[in-house]
Design a protein around this motif. Structure first.
Motif, PDB file in Angstrom:
ATOM      1  N   GLY A  68      47.438  64.602  44.826  1.00 18.87           N
ATOM      2  CA  GLY A  68      47.060  63.469  44.000  1.00 18.87           C
ATOM      3  C   GLY A  68      48.219  62.913  43.197  1.00 18.87           C
ATOM      4  N   ASP A  69      47.886  61.945  42.345  1.00 20.68           N
ATOM      5  CA  ASP A  69      48.880  61.232  41.553  1.00 20.68           C
ATOM      6  C   ASP A  69      48.603  61.369  40.065  1.00 20.68           C
ATOM      7  N   TRP A  70      49.620  61.076  39.280  1.00 23.30           N
ATOM      8  CA  TRP A  70      49.473  61.014  37.828  1.00 23.30           C
ATOM      9  C   TRP A  70      50.282  59.819  37.329  1.00 23.30           C
ATOM     10  N   HIS A  71      49.880  59.296  36.177  1.00 17.80           N
ATOM     11  CA  HIS A  71      50.668  58.270  35.494  1.00 17.80           C
ATOM     12  C   HIS A  71      50.251  58.225  34.033  1.00 17.80           C
ATOM     13  N   THR A  72      51.025  57.513  33.240  1.00 17.56           N
ATOM     14  CA  THR A  72      50.745  57.430  31.814  1.00 17.56           C
ATOM     15  C   THR A  72      50.000  56.143  31.483  1.00 17.56           C
ATOM     16  N   HIS A  73      49.372  56.160  30.311  1.00 16.03           N
ATOM     17  CA  HIS A  73      48.739  54.972  29.724  1.00 16.03           C
ATOM     18  C   HIS A  73      49.168  54.880  28.267  1.00 16.03           C
ATOM     19  N   PRO A  74      49.340  53.669  27.739  1.00 20.65           N
ATOM     20  CA  PRO A  74      49.703  53.506  26.335  1.00 20.65           C
ATOM     21  C   PRO A  74      48.473  53.518  25.425  1.00 20.65           C
ATOM     22  N   GLU A  75      47.666  54.557  25.554  1.00 18.94           N
ATOM     23  CA  GLU A  75      46.470  54.717  24.725  1.00 18.94           C
ATOM     24  C   GLU A  75      46.314  56.199  24.418  1.00 18.94           C
ATOM     25  N   LYS A  76      45.701  56.508  23.283  1.00 20.04           N
ATOM     26  CA  LYS A  76      45.563  57.915  22.889  1.00 20.04           C
ATOM     27  C   LYS A  76      44.700  58.705  23.862  1.00 20.04           C
ATOM     28  N   HIS A  77      43.533  58.154  24.175  1.00 25.59           N
ATOM     29  CA  HIS A  77      42.562  58.847  25.025  1.00 25.59           C
ATOM     30  C   HIS A  77      42.413  58.040  26.313  1.00 25.59           C
ATOM     31  N   PRO A  78      43.145  58.408  27.344  1.00 25.10           N
ATOM     32  CA  PRO A  78      43.215  57.569  28.540  1.00 25.10           C
ATOM     33  C   PRO A  78      41.940  57.591  29.383  1.00 25.10           C
ATOM     34  N   THR A  79      41.668  56.445  29.976  1.00 23.66           N
ATOM     35  CA  THR A  79      40.597  56.307  30.954  1.00 23.66           C
ATOM     36  C   THR A  79      41.137  55.451  32.095  1.00 23.66           C
ATOM     37  N   PRO A  80      40.659  55.674  33.293  1.00 19.94           N
ATOM     38  CA  PRO A  80      41.176  54.892  34.423  1.00 19.94           C
ATOM     39  C   PRO A  80      40.715  53.442  34.379  1.00 19.94           C
ATOM     40  N   SER A  81      41.641  52.546  34.699  1.00 10.98           N
ATOM     41  CA  SER A  81      41.305  51.126  34.818  1.00 10.98           C
ATOM     42  C   SER A  81      40.686  50.888  36.193  1.00 10.98           C
ATOM     43  N   SER A  82      40.133  49.719  36.407  1.00 10.96           N
ATOM     44  CA  SER A  82      39.592  49.389  37.734  1.00 10.96           C
ATOM     45  C   SER A  82      40.716  49.399  38.770  1.00 10.96           C
ATOM     46  N   THR A  83      41.919  48.996  38.390  1.00 11.15           N
ATOM     47  CA  THR A  83      43.074  49.046  39.303  1.00 11.15           C
ATOM     48  C   THR A  83      43.406  50.485  39.649  1.00 11.15           C
ATOM     49  N   ASP A  84      43.390  51.378  38.662  1.00 10.41           N
ATOM     50  CA  ASP A  84      43.644  52.804  38.918  1.00 10.41           C
ATOM     51  C   ASP A  84      42.650  53.360  39.927  1.00 10.41           C
ATOM     52  N   ILE A  85      41.386  53.045  39.727  1.00 10.83           N
ATOM     53  CA  ILE A  85      40.337  53.557  40.612  1.00 10.83           C
ATOM     54  C   ILE A  85      40.520  53.007  42.019  1.00 10.83           C
ATOM     55  N   HIS A  86      40.777  51.727  42.143  1.00 14.71           N
ATOM     56  CA  HIS A  86      40.974  51.106  43.450  1.00 14.71           C
ATOM     57  C   HIS A  86      42.149  51.751  44.187  1.00 14.71           C
ATOM     58  N   LYS A  87      43.285  51.925  43.494  1.00 13.68           N
ATOM     59  CA  LYS A  87      44.470  52.537  44.114  1.00 13.68           C
ATOM     60  C   LYS A  87      44.187  53.969  44.548  1.00 13.68           C
ATOM     61  N   ALA A  88      43.489  54.734  43.688  1.00 14.72           N
ATOM     62  CA  ALA A  88      43.189  56.130  44.005  1.00 14.72           C
ATOM     63  C   ALA A  88      42.295  56.241  45.235  1.00 14.72           C
ATOM     64  N   LEU A  89      41.288  55.399  45.326  1.00  9.58           N
ATOM     65  CA  LEU A  89      40.400  55.419  46.492  1.00  9.58           C
ATOM     66  C   LEU A  89      41.164  55.053  47.760  1.00  9.58           C
ATOM     67  N   GLU A  90      42.049  54.083  47.654  1.00  8.70           N
ATOM     68  CA  GLU A  90      42.866  53.664  48.797  1.00  8.70           C
ATOM     69  C   GLU A  90      43.770  54.800  49.264  1.00  8.70           C
ATOM     70  N   ILE A  91      44.402  55.498  48.332  1.00  8.58           N
ATOM     71  CA  ILE A  91      45.280  56.618  48.676  1.00  8.58           C
ATOM     72  C   ILE A  91      44.477  57.725  49.351  1.00  8.58           C
ATOM     73  N   PHE A  92      43.289  58.034  48.808  1.00 12.64           N
ATOM     74  CA  PHE A  92      42.455  59.081  49.405  1.00 12.64           C
ATOM     75  C   PHE A  92      42.129  58.738  50.860  1.00 12.64           C
TER      76      PHE A  92
END
Length: 154
Positions: free
Chosen positions: A88-112
């Motif tokens: 899998g992958d990891w990346h940072t977010h400029p927020e204290k408590h990170p949650t995946p964006s719709s772009t993050d989810i789309h990219k992750a599903l595509e990679i899978f």
């Protein structure tokens, strides 16, 4: 640190956790960064040993990270020779408590879907600004969706 998804335990090594923590976006000007997660399979546990930082021609902004996929493929081939599997992958977010964006989810599903693997799930880790565990999102990516994994041990 341990996480569980559908009965599968993912044990993050201290080396991996340290690598993730050291790359947090600690100030207003910091840019997102990311990489890949590599593991060994041991007696029913997936031990996440390495979090790489993708190099090459990756692009970084405060609110985005676009990895150099060729550099990532080279890391996968090199680490596989050492018995480590891309999970899998990891990346940072400029927020204290990170949650995946719709772009993050789309990219992750595509990679899978595009990756050659026999995994029931891959991981998507997002590193936020807060100290762990609050500043960490660990999600399981399947062919259908991304679900948060359950923390079991810190």
């Amino acid at each position: 640190m341990d996480y569980v998804f559908q009965g599968q335990t993912y044990l993050f090594s201290s080396t991996c956790v340290d690598a993730l923590s050291s790359n947090r976006q600690r100030n207003f000007l910091a840019k997102e960064i990311g990489g890949q997660l590599f593991a060994r399979f041991k007696e029913g546990v997936i031990v996440v040993e390495i979090a790489t930082v993708t190099s090459g021609r990756s692009r970084r902004t405060k609110f985005g990270f676009w990895p150099d996929r060729e550099a990532e493929r080279q890391d996968i081939a090199r680490l596989f020779k050492d018995g480590l599997h891309y999970i899998g992958d990891w990346h940072t977010h400029p927020e204290k408590h990170p949650t995946p964006s719709s772009t993050d989810i789309h990219k992750a599903l595509e990679i899978f879907k595009k990756s050659q693997h026999e995994l029931n799930a891959m991981l998507m880790v997002i590193v936020g600004q807060a100290r762990f565990p609050d500043g960490l999102f660990v999600g399981a990516v399947t062919a259908l969706n991304v679900s948060a994994c359950n923390k079991t041990d810190w």
